[in-house]
Design a protein around this motif. Structure first.
Motif, PDB file in Angstrom:
ATOM      1  N   PHE A   1       0.813  -1.310  -0.037  1.00  0.00           N
ATOM      2  CA  PHE A   1      -0.055   0.074   0.032  1.00  0.00           C
ATOM      3  C   PHE A   1       0.756   1.248   0.002  1.00  0.00           C
ATOM      4  CE2 PHE A   1      -2.752   3.143   2.355  1.00  0.00           C
ATOM      5  CZ  PHE A   1      -3.676   3.130   1.445  1.00  0.00           C
ATOM      6  N   GLN A   2       1.987   1.108   0.896  1.00  0.00           N
ATOM      7  CA  GLN A   2       2.699   2.332   0.887  1.00  0.00           C
ATOM      8  C   GLN A   2       3.738   2.374  -0.073  1.00  0.00           C
ATOM      9  OE1 GLN A   2       4.111   3.614   4.442  1.00  0.00           O
ATOM     10  NE2 GLN A   2       1.982   3.205   5.420  1.00  0.00           N
TER      11      GLN A   2
ATOM     12  N   ILE B   1       0.912   3.750  -3.579  1.00  0.00           N
ATOM     13  CA  ILE B   1      -0.362   4.621  -3.079  1.00  0.00           C
ATOM     14  C   ILE B   1      -0.442   5.622  -3.901  1.00  0.00           C
ATOM     15  CG2 ILE B   1       0.952   5.832  -1.275  1.00  0.00           C
ATOM     16  CD1 ILE B   1      -2.656   4.733  -1.311  1.00  0.00           C
TER      17      ILE B   1
ATOM     18  N   TYR C   1      -1.952   4.108  -7.368  1.00  0.00           N
ATOM     19  CA  TYR C   1      -3.177   3.961  -6.979  1.00  0.00           C
ATOM     20  C   TYR C   1      -3.948   5.166  -7.028  1.00  0.00           C
ATOM     21  CZ  TYR C   1      -6.551   2.765  -2.855  1.00  0.00           C
ATOM     22  OH  TYR C   1      -7.594   2.525  -2.090  1.00  0.00           O
ATOM     23  N   HIS C   2      -3.607   6.203  -6.526  1.00  0.00           N
ATOM     24  CA  HIS C   2      -4.171   7.345  -6.800  1.00  0.00           C
ATOM     25  C   HIS C   2      -4.386   7.893  -8.338  1.00  0.00           C
ATOM     26  CE1 HIS C   2      -3.845  11.938  -7.686  1.00  0.00           C
ATOM     27  NE2 HIS C   2      -4.710  12.109  -6.592  1.00  0.00           N
TER      28      HIS C   2
ATOM     29  N   VAL D   1      -9.558  10.256  -3.102  1.00  0.00           N
ATOM     30  CA  VAL D   1      -8.598   9.221  -2.993  1.00  0.00           C
ATOM     31  C   VAL D   1      -7.511   9.836  -2.090  1.00  0.00           C
ATOM     32  CG1 VAL D   1      -6.754   7.658  -3.926  1.00  0.00           C
ATOM     33  CG2 VAL D   1      -9.307   7.602  -4.782  1.00  0.00           C
ATOM     34  N   ARG D   2      -6.822  11.006  -2.468  1.00  0.00           N
ATOM     35  CA  ARG D   2      -6.079  11.612  -1.954  1.00  0.00           C
ATOM     36  C   ARG D   2      -6.426  11.951  -0.510  1.00  0.00           C
ATOM     37  NH1 ARG D   2      -1.280  14.274  -2.925  1.00  0.00           N
ATOM     38  NH2 ARG D   2      -1.173  13.874  -5.090  1.00  0.00           N
TER      39      ARG D   2
ATOM     40  N   SER E   1      -8.805  11.108   1.389  1.00  0.00           N
ATOM     41  CA  SER E   1      -9.219  10.018   2.599  1.00  0.00           C
ATOM     42  C   SER E   1      -8.131   8.997   2.821  1.00  0.00           C
ATOM     43  CB  SER E   1     -10.287   9.148   1.757  1.00  0.00           C
ATOM     44  OG  SER E   1     -10.086   8.580   0.583  1.00  0.00           O
ATOM     45  N   ARG E   2      -7.144   8.694   1.870  1.00  0.00           N
ATOM     46  CA  ARG E   2      -6.103   7.752   2.184  1.00  0.00           C
ATOM     47  C   ARG E   2      -4.973   8.633   2.895  1.00  0.00           C
ATOM     48  NH1 ARG E   2     -10.112   5.765   0.586  1.00  0.00           N
ATOM     49  NH2 ARG E   2      -9.951   3.495  -0.155  1.00  0.00           N
ATOM     50  N   GLU E   3      -4.942  10.151   2.852  1.00  0.00           N
ATOM     51  CA  GLU E   3      -3.904  10.713   3.704  1.00  0.00           C
ATOM     52  C   GLU E   3      -4.249  10.736   5.044  1.00  0.00           C
ATOM     53  OE1 GLU E   3      -1.535  13.180  -0.002  1.00  0.00           O
ATOM     54  OE2 GLU E   3      -2.855  14.477   1.417  1.00  0.00           O
TER      55      GLU E   3
ATOM     56  N   PHE F   1      -5.312   6.513   6.490  1.00  0.00           N
ATOM     57  CA  PHE F   1      -4.255   5.563   6.648  1.00  0.00           C
ATOM     58  C   PHE F   1      -2.846   5.878   6.799  1.00  0.00           C
ATOM     59  CE2 PHE F   1      -7.810   3.456   3.717  1.00  0.00           C
ATOM     60  CZ  PHE F   1      -8.151   2.942   4.714  1.00  0.00           C
TER      61      PHE F   1
ATOM     62  N   LEU G   1       0.778  11.483  -0.330  1.00  0.00           N
ATOM     63  CA  LEU G   1       1.059  10.266  -1.123  1.00  0.00           C
ATOM     64  C   LEU G   1       2.377  10.221  -1.790  1.00  0.00           C
ATOM     65  CD1 LEU G   1      -2.472  10.103  -3.097  1.00  0.00           C
ATOM     66  CD2 LEU G   1      -1.954   9.484  -0.763  1.00  0.00           C
TER      67      LEU G   1
END
Lengths: 269, 269
Positions: free
Chosen positions: B115-116, B119, B122-123, B134-135, B137-139, B142, B148
């Motif tokens: 994931f790391q 990521i 992914y974005h 995505v940017r 919520s993930r930042e 998680f 990212l």
């Protein structure tokens, strides 16, 4: 069919008479699960070839009406195949495959560090005639020639590091009563065997009093009239933590790492 | 009974149209395993509540002849319960419990580090209208607020560290053709989903060309007419190792960590 419903089992015992080998432990549970009485052939680490009339250098072995079966996994498969009308040990091939994975994980996560924390106890608790063999073989085969005393030394610092690593196993047991579902099966016996081995050698406890694994462990040790409660066993619970030791387990509800179930959008109700 | 043997599935897609969510991936395989045709409702990370008419904020969801079922695990259980005469996804409760354990292990061992490493890919691969979500919520959810770009940076140093940690999973697959035994079941689909997710986002490969996992992965991606072979997917194989990187896997026969089977004493033959 086993005569008198009894199967002979070659044991691997400590001086107290309690079983040490995790492979024998899971075989004892497997035989009870299938409803058999067990005729134990006692003995320790040495003299297995003589006891078994040259049949095997390792235990467990069983003899079922004159038929010899070697190796704990093979014995479990034999019991299901020969006695399919009795409760099954295995659910199917998928459970078998994943049990091997879980077993490997438990050996790497629990037995590997605990072996080095209890190896002198393990030696001291073995039968007097096994002492020389246990020392020589363990130092040579598993400890790169280090002395048992040197390996066990400092365990007070290492024991508190093990319980936190068991968290994935705790999580598994939060979601099911037994690894077998509503009733135990060979997955439980195989995992219990790791802790039965530990209780046979652990002169000081590896887990805290309040470890959530305790519920499953106590129920497992109590099965079949307290099969895991031999007076030679030690308690697993009572590890004392010191300032700076890590938290031994995640508090209920605080660290569930499986995805929550999607119950739909609140607005849709 | 599903009309025209077809079940509707709400997907979670990247701009290429390929599925990203591991939960949707395993549901796609589950539906095919049960012999259904799939009517895909396309879409990305945002707008799920609108697409589902307020039924859910997450996917997968299925609709079977007007009946909505949410959550990939619940869907799999529903399919076995509703259609017991079709091939079963689950073998029983013991396999279910241990699959949850294996899944947690794969998420911690593979998805967490990858994931790391992926990521930002992914974005970038997500639908344009999903980029901001995505940017953000993930930042926030998680990555503890890290950007990212900063999280993905340096992945060349981290990617070679992951393959060696997959060794217990390789060992599991050395002992069985599928996690389901002779044929795949939900254990395979759930584990494949981890790698299907990875292939959907990995612009550079995470595994070496000769990884022993490749046999099972290729067979899994090929199932059901190449269900895992969407043109938007990336190859998992081709990681280049540099001087000083660890060995990516244990050579066959060199590091088997399960106990050998007791075949008896040589002298007894």
């Amino acid at each position: 069919m086993a005569a008198n419903n009894t199967i002979t089992l070659y044991d691997l015992q400590l001086a107290s008479g309690c079983t040490i080998s995790p492979f024998v432990w899971r075989t004892k549970y497997a035989l009870k699960h299938k409803g058999f009485d067990i005729d134990i052939v006692p003995g320790g680490f040495t003299g297995i070839k003589e006891r078994t009339g040259g049949r095997s250098e390792r235990v467990p072995c069983i003899v079922d009406d004159g038929h010899w079966v070697l190796d704990s996994w093979v014995i479990a498969e034999y019991l299901d195949e020969k006695y399919p009308d009795r409760p099954m040990l295995f659910e199917g091939p998928s459970m078998k495959a994943m049990l091997r994975f879980l077993d490997s994980w438990l050996w790497a996560t629990a037995i590997r560090p605990w072996f080095q924390c209890y190896i002198l106890d393990y030696h001291d608790l073995s039968l007097p005639q096994d002492h020389a063999y246990v020392r020589e073989s363990r130092e040579r085969m598993f400890l790169q020639g280090r002395k048992l005393e040197d390996v066990q030394a400092g365990r007070e610092d290492r024991l508190p590091l093990v319980p936190p690593t068991l968290e994935p196993f705790r999580q598994l047991l939060r979601e099911t009563k037994w690894l077998g579902g509503e009733t135990p099966n060979y997955a439980d016996y195989s995992a219990l065997a790791v802790f039965l081995w530990t209780a046979s050698v652990a002169k000081i406890p590896p887990l805290t009093e309040d470890d959530p694994l305790r519920d499953w462990l106590d129920r497992g040790f109590d099965l079949y009239g307290g099969l895991g409660r031999h007076p030679g066993m030690h308690t697993l619970f009572g590890l004392k933590l010191r300032e700076g030791d890590p938290e031994p387990f995640v508090k209920e509800g605080a660290g569930l790492n499986t995805a929550p179930v999607n119950k739909g959008a609140p607005a849709a109700r």
